[in-house]
Design a protein around this motif. Structure first.
Motif, short mmCIF file in Angstrom:
data_model
loop_
_atom_site.label_atom_id
_atom_site.label_comp_id
_atom_site.label_asym_id
_atom_site.label_seq_id
_atom_site.Cartn_x
_atom_site.Cartn_y
_atom_site.Cartn_z
N LEU A 7 0.82 -1.47 0.01
CA LEU A 7 0.07 0.19 -0.13
C LEU A 7 0.73 1.29 0.11
CD1 LEU A 7 -2.62 -1.17 2.54
CD2 LEU A 7 -2.89 -1.25 0.04
N ASN A 8 2.11 1.27 0.43
CA ASN A 8 2.84 2.28 0.32
C ASN A 8 3.97 2.57 -0.60
OD1 ASN A 8 4.85 0.51 1.11
ND2 ASN A 8 4.90 1.05 3.39
N HIS A 9 3.94 1.47 -1.35
CA HIS A 9 4.60 1.58 -2.50
C HIS A 9 5.99 2.09 -2.30
CE1 HIS A 9 0.90 0.85 -4.91
NE2 HIS A 9 0.46 1.68 -4.05
N LYS A 10 6.87 1.87 -1.26
CA LYS A 10 8.18 2.04 -1.11
C LYS A 10 8.96 0.89 -1.62
CE LYS A 10 8.27 2.72 3.42
NZ LYS A 10 8.99 3.05 4.78
N LYS A 11 9.93 1.32 -2.40
CA LYS A 11 10.83 0.24 -3.10
C LYS A 11 12.19 0.31 -2.61
CE LYS A 11 8.46 0.77 -7.38
NZ LYS A 11 8.50 1.17 -8.75
N ALA A 12 12.60 -1.27 -2.46
CA ALA A 12 13.87 -1.33 -2.09
C ALA A 12 14.63 -2.54 -3.13
CB ALA A 12 14.05 -2.03 -0.60
N ILE A 13 16.03 -2.26 -2.92
CA ILE A 13 16.92 -3.32 -3.80
C ILE A 13 17.45 -4.14 -2.55
CG2 ILE A 13 18.68 -3.55 -5.35
CD1 ILE A 13 16.19 -2.38 -6.65
N ALA A 14 17.70 -5.37 -2.40
CA ALA A 14 18.46 -6.08 -1.71
C ALA A 14 19.21 -6.93 -2.34
CB ALA A 14 17.33 -7.11 -1.02
N VAL A 15 20.68 -6.94 -1.79
CA VAL A 15 21.84 -7.84 -2.40
C VAL A 15 21.64 -8.95 -1.48
CG1 VAL A 15 24.29 -7.92 -2.26
CG2 VAL A 15 23.21 -5.81 -2.70
N LEU A 16 21.22 -9.91 -2.23
CA LEU A 16 21.13 -11.29 -1.47
C LEU A 16 21.72 -12.40 -2.34
CD1 LEU A 16 18.80 -12.95 0.12
CD2 LEU A 16 17.53 -13.21 -1.91
N SER A 17 22.86 -13.07 -1.31
CA SER A 17 23.38 -14.00 -1.65
C SER A 17 22.91 -15.40 -1.17
CB SER A 17 24.86 -13.93 -0.76
OG SER A 17 24.57 -14.28 0.47
N GLY A 18 21.69 -15.46 -0.73
CA GLY A 18 21.22 -16.67 -0.17
C GLY A 18 21.70 -16.96 1.27
N GLY A 19 22.70 -16.28 1.83
CA GLY A 19 23.36 -16.69 3.14
C GLY A 19 22.33 -16.22 4.17
N LEU A 20 22.78 -16.62 5.40
CA LEU A 20 22.07 -16.18 6.57
C LEU A 20 21.83 -14.80 6.68
CD1 LEU A 20 20.70 -17.07 9.34
CD2 LEU A 20 23.08 -17.06 10.40
N ASP A 21 22.98 -13.98 6.51
CA ASP A 21 22.83 -12.50 6.94
C ASP A 21 22.05 -11.99 5.94
OD1 ASP A 21 25.07 -13.19 8.79
OD2 ASP A 21 26.46 -12.77 7.38
N SER A 22 22.21 -12.08 4.68
CA SER A 22 21.35 -11.15 3.58
C SER A 22 19.86 -11.61 3.70
CB SER A 22 21.85 -11.64 2.32
OG SER A 22 22.00 -12.61 1.88
N ALA A 23 19.82 -13.13 3.90
CA ALA A 23 18.19 -13.49 4.08
C ALA A 23 17.55 -12.76 5.34
CB ALA A 23 18.27 -14.88 4.45
N VAL A 24 18.13 -12.67 6.39
CA VAL A 24 17.71 -12.20 7.77
C VAL A 24 17.19 -10.55 7.38
CG1 VAL A 24 17.86 -11.32 9.97
CG2 VAL A 24 18.55 -13.65 9.34
N ALA A 25 18.49 -9.84 6.74
CA ALA A 25 18.49 -8.33 6.31
C ALA A 25 17.24 -8.20 5.37
CB ALA A 25 19.62 -7.98 5.68
N THR A 26 17.04 -9.09 4.23
CA THR A 26 15.98 -8.79 3.55
C THR A 26 14.61 -8.97 4.29
OG1 THR A 26 17.30 -9.55 1.60
CG2 THR A 26 14.88 -9.60 1.32
N ALA A 27 14.40 -10.26 4.88
CA ALA A 27 13.33 -10.39 5.63
C ALA A 27 12.87 -9.31 6.58
CB ALA A 27 13.30 -11.47 6.64
N PHE A 28 14.00 -8.42 7.28
CA PHE A 28 13.68 -7.49 8.28
C PHE A 28 12.99 -6.07 7.35
CE2 PHE A 28 15.09 -3.36 9.97
CZ PHE A 28 15.25 -3.86 11.32
N TYR A 29 13.07 -6.00 6.20
CA TYR A 29 12.22 -5.02 5.46
C TYR A 29 11.23 -5.41 4.54
CZ TYR A 29 16.05 -1.74 6.98
OH TYR A 29 16.90 -1.01 7.58
N ALA A 30 10.94 -6.83 4.65
CA ALA A 30 10.02 -7.26 3.72
C ALA A 30 8.70 -6.88 3.68
CB ALA A 30 9.94 -8.96 3.84
N LYS A 31 8.11 -6.72 5.07
CA LYS A 31 6.85 -5.82 5.22
C LYS A 31 6.65 -4.51 4.97
CE LYS A 31 5.11 -9.57 8.42
NZ LYS A 31 4.76 -10.01 9.71
#
Length: 233
Positions: A7-31
Motif C-alpha cells: 500500500l505504501n509503494h516504497k521500493k527497495a533493492i536487496a543484495v541477496l547471496s542466499g546466506g544467513l545474513d542477507s536473508a535476515v536483512a531482506t526479511a527485516f524489511y519485507a513488510k
C-alpha cells in the motif's frame, strides 16, 4: 505466486547471496518495502546453490528476484571461492582468533566484491526509484572483511549523497550484530533461515567445516535456537 499488495509503494533493492545474513536483512524489511532482490553469479563455487536458495527465499517472502552474471569478477580473482584453490577450514576455538581469521579471510577475498555489488544495486535503485539498498553486512564479519564494516557503510552512504541525484540509503540492519544476534533477529522477523545457505563449497549440504559454516553453527547454538541446517560434518 500472488503479487503482494504494497500500500505504501516504497521500493527497495536487496543484495541477496542466499546466506544467513542477507536473508535476515531482506526479511527485516519485507513488510515495509516492495523489494527487488539481486543475486550475483561471480563464478563462485557456491553460485548454483546460492542462486537456488535465493530464489526460494524470494518466493517465501513474495518478492522479485534477479540473477546478475558477473563471472568476469571471478576470472580476475585469485580467491579460493572462484579458483581451484581449497576452501580454508577452521576449528571452532579459532573463530575469534584475529590472526587465524585474517588468514582465512585473505584466502577467500574477492577483489572489490561488495563495492561492485553495492554499485550495481545503486544502479537498480536509481532506475527503479528505490529508497533503500538492503545488505547483510555485520559486525562479526567486519572484524576481517573491511567491506562489511560500519565505517564502510557510512562512507558509502556519504558517497551516495554526493554521487546520486536521488535520495538512496544503504541499510544494514545487522551492522552492529554478531551472528548469534542475527539468528535472534531472524527468528523475530520470521526470516526463512531454514532456506538460507552459508557454505563456501557449494555442495548440496553445508560442509560444516569452512569458516562460514562454523560461524553459522555457533550462531544457532549460542542463540539457543534450533539449527535447521543439514551439515556434512
Amino acid at each position: 505466486m500472488i503479487k503482494k499488495e504494497n500500500l505504501n509503494h516504497k521500493k527497495a533493492i536487496a543484495v541477496l547471496s542466499g546466506g544467513l545474513d542477507s536473508a535476515v536483512a531482506t526479511a527485516f524489511y519485507a513488510k515495509e518495502y516492495d523489494i527487488h532482490a539481486i543475486t550475483f553469479d561471480y563464478g563462485q563455487k557456491a553460485a548454483k546453490k546460492e542462486i537456488q536458495v535465493s530464489k526460494e527465499i524470494c518466493e517465501a517472502l513474495n518478492i522479485k528476484h534477479t540473477v546478475m552474471d558477473l563471472k568476469w569478477l571471478g576470472q580476475i580473482s585469485n580467491s579460493a571461492l572462484t579458483t581451484d584453490k581449497p576452501i580454508p577450514e577452521i576449528e571452532n576455538n579459532k573463530l575469534d582468533d584475529t590472526k587465524t581469521c585474517t588468514s582465512t579471510a585473505d584466502k577467500v577475498w574477492v577483489p572489490g566484491r561488495n563495492i561492485v555489488f553495492t554499485s550495481i544495486a545503486t544502479s537498480f535503485a536509481e532506475a527503479e526509484h528505490a529508497e533503500i539498498i538492503i545488505v547483510g553486512w555485520d559486525k562479526e564479519e567486519a572484524a576481517t572483511f573491511p567491506d562489511n564494516s560500519k565505517e564502510f557503510l557510512e562512507k558509502y552512504n556519504q558517497m551516495l549523497k554526493e554521487g546520486s541525484p536521488q535520495n538512496i540509503t544503504v541499510k544494514a540492519p545487522a551492522i552492529d550484530l554478531s551472528k548469534k544476534e542475527i539468528v535472534q533477529l531472524g527468528q523475530k522477523y520470521n526470516a526463512p533461515m531454514n532456506l538460507s545457505y552459508s557454505c563456501y563449497k557449494g555442495n548440496n549440504k553445508h560442509c560444516g567445516v569452512c569458516e562460514s559454516c562454523m560461524r553459522r553453527k555457533r550462531a544457532f547454538k549460542e542463540a539457543q535456537i534450533s539449527d535447521p541446517t543439514d551439515y556434512e560434518q
